[in-house]
Scaffold this motif. Structure first.
Motif, short mmCIF file in Angstrom:
data_model
loop_
_atom_site.label_atom_id
_atom_site.label_comp_id
_atom_site.label_asym_id
_atom_site.label_seq_id
_atom_site.Cartn_x
_atom_site.Cartn_y
_atom_site.Cartn_z
N ARG A 1 8.37 14.76 2.24
CA ARG A 1 7.44 15.39 1.29
C ARG A 1 8.16 15.77 0.00
O ARG A 1 7.62 15.58 -1.09
N VAL A 2 9.36 16.28 0.13
CA VAL A 2 10.14 16.62 -1.06
C VAL A 2 10.38 15.37 -1.90
O VAL A 2 10.23 15.38 -3.13
N ARG A 3 10.74 14.28 -1.27
CA ARG A 3 11.02 13.03 -1.97
C ARG A 3 9.75 12.45 -2.61
O ARG A 3 9.79 11.95 -3.74
N LEU A 4 8.63 12.50 -1.88
CA LEU A 4 7.36 11.99 -2.43
C LEU A 4 6.96 12.77 -3.67
O LEU A 4 6.60 12.19 -4.70
N LEU A 5 7.01 14.09 -3.57
CA LEU A 5 6.62 14.92 -4.70
C LEU A 5 7.55 14.67 -5.89
O LEU A 5 7.09 14.56 -7.03
N ALA A 6 8.83 14.54 -5.62
CA ALA A 6 9.78 14.29 -6.71
C ALA A 6 9.46 12.98 -7.43
O ALA A 6 9.45 12.93 -8.66
N LEU A 7 9.18 11.93 -6.67
CA LEU A 7 8.86 10.64 -7.30
C LEU A 7 7.58 10.73 -8.13
O LEU A 7 7.51 10.19 -9.24
N LEU A 8 6.56 11.39 -7.61
CA LEU A 8 5.31 11.51 -8.36
C LEU A 8 5.51 12.35 -9.62
O LEU A 8 4.91 12.06 -10.66
N ARG A 9 6.33 13.37 -9.53
CA ARG A 9 6.59 14.19 -10.71
C ARG A 9 7.42 13.43 -11.74
O ARG A 9 7.18 13.55 -12.94
N LEU A 10 8.38 12.67 -11.28
CA LEU A 10 9.26 11.97 -12.22
C LEU A 10 8.64 10.70 -12.79
O LEU A 10 8.79 10.41 -13.97
N ASP A 11 7.96 9.93 -11.95
CA ASP A 11 7.51 8.60 -12.37
C ASP A 11 6.01 8.46 -12.54
O ASP A 11 5.53 7.40 -12.92
N GLY A 12 5.25 9.48 -12.22
CA GLY A 12 3.81 9.43 -12.41
C GLY A 12 3.07 8.86 -11.20
O GLY A 12 3.66 8.67 -10.13
#
Length: 193
Positions: free
Chosen positions: A25-36
């Motif tokens: 979940r941490v990784r998913l949220l980070a990708l969505l925040r960084l890359d849209g």
């Protein structure tokens, strides 16, 4: 609220803190925040996970307000997701009385620190490929201050206000790049560096 519709900061409570405290979940949220916005399939490929796993954890993140579906994009089979906020905030002090929450807060802090180290290592490995003005503009520093708890809180609040101001101003700035900024301030707990 920012132009993309996402909130700027999500304040965590015990329930949302525990919901986020999972490595995927941490990784998913980070990708969505960084890359849209992305689909669970696209995220699964990037993270070398199954689509079922990413889909399940995206739904859990949505249930707790971390991500949301992008309206008007995708199909009944393939949903597009985006982060609902740009950053996450919590005070570990809020969770000291609850061992489960304190453990989740500790996990998130450790995850943040690991990400910070990875980002810094990537920058160090690749900074020679950036134009000189970007290398000169980057910053790495540490400071030792003598502060009371009230002054420490005031300093952290001021830093956050400055970051928010630059985030807002940077949205429409031509020639801008995404920049990561880290700030940590806490009492020194040992005498040997």
């Amino acid at each position: 609220m920012p132009a993309d519709g996402s909130e700027s900061v999500k304040q965590l409570d015990p329930r949302s803190l525990k919901a986020l405290a999972h490595p995927l979940r941490v990784r998913l949220l980070a990708l969505l925040r960084l890359d849209g916005p992305a689909t669970s399939t696209g995220l699964a490929r990037r993270l070398d996970e199954t689509t079922g796993a990413t889909s399940y954890h995206l739904r859990q993140l949505a249930r707790h307000g971390f991500v949301e579906e992008v309206e008007g994009r995708g199909t009944a089979r393939e949903r597009w997701w985006r982060a609902s906020h740009q950053s996450t905030r919590w005070s570990t002090a809020d969770f000291l009385g609850d061992p489960g929450s304190a453990e989740a807060a500790d996990f998130l802090l450790r995850s943040q620190l690991e990400n910070e180290v990875r980002q810094t290592q990537r920058w160090l490995a690749g900074q020679a490929e950036w134009p000189r003005e970007w290398v000169e503009a980057s910053e790495a520093a540490d400071y030792v201050l003598r502060l009371t708890p009230d002054r420490l809180r005031a300093m952290a609040d001021e830093v956050e206000a400055v970051v928010e101001r630059y985030r807002e101003e940077g949205r429409s700035e031509p020639g801008g790049e995404r920049v990561v900024a880290y700030f940590r301030a806490f009492p020194r707990s040992d005498v040997t560096p």
